[in-house]
Design an enzyme around this catalytic site. Structure first.
Site, PDB file in Angstrom:
ATOM      1  N   SER A 179       0.834  -1.196   0.000  1.00  0.00           N
ATOM      2  CA  SER A 179       0.000   0.000   0.000  1.00  0.00           C
ATOM      3  C   SER A 179       0.871   1.249   0.000  1.00  0.00           C
ATOM      4  O   SER A 179       1.675   1.436  -0.914  1.00  0.00           O
ATOM      5  CB  SER A 179      -0.977  -0.043   1.182  1.00  0.00           C
ATOM      6  OG  SER A 179      -2.007   0.897   1.008  1.00  0.00           O
ATOM      7  N   ASP A 219      -8.951  -5.986  -4.822  1.00  0.00           N
ATOM      8  CA  ASP A 219      -8.537  -4.873  -3.957  1.00  0.00           C
ATOM      9  C   ASP A 219      -9.498  -3.701  -4.153  1.00  0.00           C
ATOM     10  O   ASP A 219      -9.620  -3.176  -5.260  1.00  0.00           O
ATOM     11  CB  ASP A 219      -7.103  -4.458  -4.301  1.00  0.00           C
ATOM     12  CG  ASP A 219      -6.486  -3.516  -3.282  1.00  0.00           C
ATOM     13  OD1 ASP A 219      -7.237  -2.758  -2.633  1.00  0.00           O
ATOM     14  OD2 ASP A 219      -5.256  -3.545  -3.152  1.00  0.00           O
ATOM     15  N   HIS A 224      -6.984  -6.174  -0.318  1.00  0.00           N
ATOM     16  CA  HIS A 224      -5.886  -5.262   0.029  1.00  0.00           C
ATOM     17  C   HIS A 224      -5.088  -5.841   1.196  1.00  0.00           C
ATOM     18  O   HIS A 224      -5.137  -5.345   2.329  1.00  0.00           O
ATOM     19  CB  HIS A 224      -6.465  -3.884   0.381  1.00  0.00           C
ATOM     20  CG  HIS A 224      -5.451  -2.798   0.419  1.00  0.00           C
ATOM     21  ND1 HIS A 224      -4.835  -2.307  -0.699  1.00  0.00           N
ATOM     22  CD2 HIS A 224      -4.945  -2.086   1.450  1.00  0.00           C
ATOM     23  CE1 HIS A 224      -4.001  -1.347  -0.365  1.00  0.00           C
ATOM     24  NE2 HIS A 224      -4.052  -1.198   0.942  1.00  0.00           N
TER      25      HIS A 224
END
Length: 176
Positions: free
Chosen positions: A58, A112, A155
């Protein structure tokens, strides 16, 4: 929540947002902090920068890309997982002369919803088209940008992705 830089929105656009819509100051401070950490580590340990791989998930992956492709030191590789490339409206002018020769492993889940697959793909495509980083052929090869998609991955990390990262690392970092 701790972060590398502030997010002004969670609705991250696929097209590059214009100046002022990303935390450029926070991003630049994080790049400087990581550059200092790398420089100090290299100076203190004597490790060859070609044996250093910077990576994260991320925002950590975003900062790995931003740092590794803009600092004067050429690293051995970069890893971006479930990431995007901030500052695309000006990133090309920030890149180092060696940016196109650093191997990049980019893993992204198809499910995601935080950093969408479409945004990850657009960011990777920007690096290929605008910065001149060659596409890895085949995916997972030790040069260029290797973008791998992971079916139904949200994610977060998953074992198959981590195994691919490990195999890639073995290719780009020599045993000796």
């Amino acid at each position: 929540m701790p972060a590398w830089f502030d997010l002004y929105t969670y609705d991250l656009p696929v097209t590059p947002p214009p100046a002022g819509e990303e935390d450029e100051e926070g991003i630049r401070q994080s790049i400087m902090a990581l550059d200092t950490l790398l420089t100090d580590t290299i100076a203190e340990s004597g490790v060859d920068p070609s044996r250093i791989v910077l990576g994260g998930i991320s925002q950590g992956g975003a900062m790995s890309l931003l740092t590794g492709l803009t600092i004067p030191t050429k690293l051995g590789g970069l890893i971006a997982l479930s990431s995007r490339l901030p500052l695309r409206y000006k990133f090309k002018s920030m890149t180092s002369s060696h940016a196109s020769s650093i191997p990049i492993f980019w893993g992204h889940g198809t499910a995601d919803r935080i950093v969408t697959l479409e945004l990850g793909q657009a960011s990777a495509q920007y690096l290929i088209n605008e910065v001149g980083i060659p596409r890895s052929d085949p995916p997972g090869a030790p040069q260029g940008l290797s973008f791998l998609e992971y079916s139904n991955l949200e994610h977060r990390l998953r074992d198959d992705e981590l195994l691919d990262v490990m195999a890639w690392l073995k290719k780009i970092i020599p045993a000796q």
